[in-house]
Write a protein that holds these residues in place. Structure first.
Motif, PDB file in Angstrom:
ATOM      1  N   ALA A  27       0.834  -1.205   0.000  1.00  0.00           N
ATOM      2  CA  ALA A  27       0.000   0.000   0.000  1.00  0.00           C
ATOM      3  C   ALA A  27       0.868   1.254   0.000  1.00  0.00           C
ATOM      4  CB  ALA A  27      -0.929  -0.005   1.214  1.00  0.00           C
ATOM      5  N   ARG A  28       1.938   1.238   0.787  1.00  0.00           N
ATOM      6  CA  ARG A  28       2.843   2.392   0.801  1.00  0.00           C
ATOM      7  C   ARG A  28       3.483   2.609  -0.557  1.00  0.00           C
ATOM      8  NH1 ARG A  28       5.965   1.298   6.472  1.00  0.00           N
ATOM      9  NH2 ARG A  28       4.395   2.227   7.808  1.00  0.00           N
ATOM     10  N   ARG A  29       3.946   1.530  -1.170  1.00  0.00           N
ATOM     11  CA  ARG A  29       4.568   1.664  -2.489  1.00  0.00           C
ATOM     12  C   ARG A  29       3.566   2.162  -3.522  1.00  0.00           C
ATOM     13  NH1 ARG A  29       7.229  -2.815  -0.534  1.00  0.00           N
ATOM     14  NH2 ARG A  29       5.771  -4.273  -1.472  1.00  0.00           N
ATOM     15  N   ALA A  30       2.333   1.690  -3.448  1.00  0.00           N
ATOM     16  CA  ALA A  30       1.307   2.127  -4.399  1.00  0.00           C
ATOM     17  C   ALA A  30       0.993   3.613  -4.210  1.00  0.00           C
ATOM     18  CB  ALA A  30       0.039   1.296  -4.221  1.00  0.00           C
ATOM     19  N   ARG A  31       0.859   4.049  -2.949  1.00  0.00           N
ATOM     20  CA  ARG A  31       0.599   5.475  -2.702  1.00  0.00           C
ATOM     21  C   ARG A  31       1.761   6.330  -3.175  1.00  0.00           C
ATOM     22  NH1 ARG A  31      -1.306   3.868   2.565  1.00  0.00           N
ATOM     23  NH2 ARG A  31       0.680   4.586   3.383  1.00  0.00           N
ATOM     24  N   ARG A  32       2.975   5.871  -2.905  1.00  0.00           N
ATOM     25  CA  ARG A  32       4.152   6.626  -3.316  1.00  0.00           C
ATOM     26  C   ARG A  32       4.214   6.733  -4.841  1.00  0.00           C
ATOM     27  NH1 ARG A  32       8.490   3.735  -0.650  1.00  0.00           N
ATOM     28  NH2 ARG A  32       7.528   4.503   1.229  1.00  0.00           N
ATOM     29  N   ALA A  33       3.920   5.634  -5.529  1.00  0.00           N
ATOM     30  CA  ALA A  33       3.932   5.652  -6.991  1.00  0.00           C
ATOM     31  C   ALA A  33       2.834   6.569  -7.538  1.00  0.00           C
ATOM     32  CB  ALA A  33       3.751   4.237  -7.529  1.00  0.00           C
ATOM     33  N   ALA A  34       1.671   6.565  -6.895  1.00  0.00           N
ATOM     34  CA  ALA A  34       0.579   7.430  -7.353  1.00  0.00           C
ATOM     35  C   ALA A  34       0.944   8.903  -7.173  1.00  0.00           C
ATOM     36  CB  ALA A  34      -0.703   7.111  -6.584  1.00  0.00           C
ATOM     37  N   ALA A  38       1.430  11.613 -10.141  1.00  0.00           N
ATOM     38  CA  ALA A  38       0.668  12.863 -10.151  1.00  0.00           C
ATOM     39  C   ALA A  38       1.607  14.058 -10.287  1.00  0.00           C
ATOM     40  CB  ALA A  38      -0.164  12.986  -8.878  1.00  0.00           C
ATOM     41  N   ARG A  39       2.705  14.041  -9.537  1.00  0.00           N
ATOM     42  CA  ARG A  39       3.676  15.137  -9.650  1.00  0.00           C
ATOM     43  C   ARG A  39       4.256  15.193 -11.052  1.00  0.00           C
ATOM     44  NH1 ARG A  39       5.874  13.417  -4.560  1.00  0.00           N
ATOM     45  NH2 ARG A  39       7.482  12.357  -5.743  1.00  0.00           N
TER      46      ARG A  39
END
Length: 61
Positions: A27-34, A38-39
């Protein structure tokens, strides 16, 4: 027999915790990738030609 049952319960708990830790990491990796995507998309949208009209300025005499 009691020791074996205790061992199995402990093993099951350790497996459950390991699976939970894996899910948290995913979940952390997915949020970080998202966030990174976005940036990146915002940065790419901000980039581009400054002026599309190339003959905007008059040539010096």
């Amino acid at each position: 027999m009691y020791a074996l049952e205790l061992h199995k319960v402990h093993e099951t708990e350790l497996r459950r915790r390991a699976e939970q830790a894996r899910l948290v990491g995913e979940a952390r990796r997915a949020r970080r990738a998202a966030r990174r995507a976005a940036r990146e998309s915002v940065r790419k949208e901000a980039e581009g030609p400054v002026s599309t009209d190339r003959n905007r300025f008059v040539h010096a005499a």
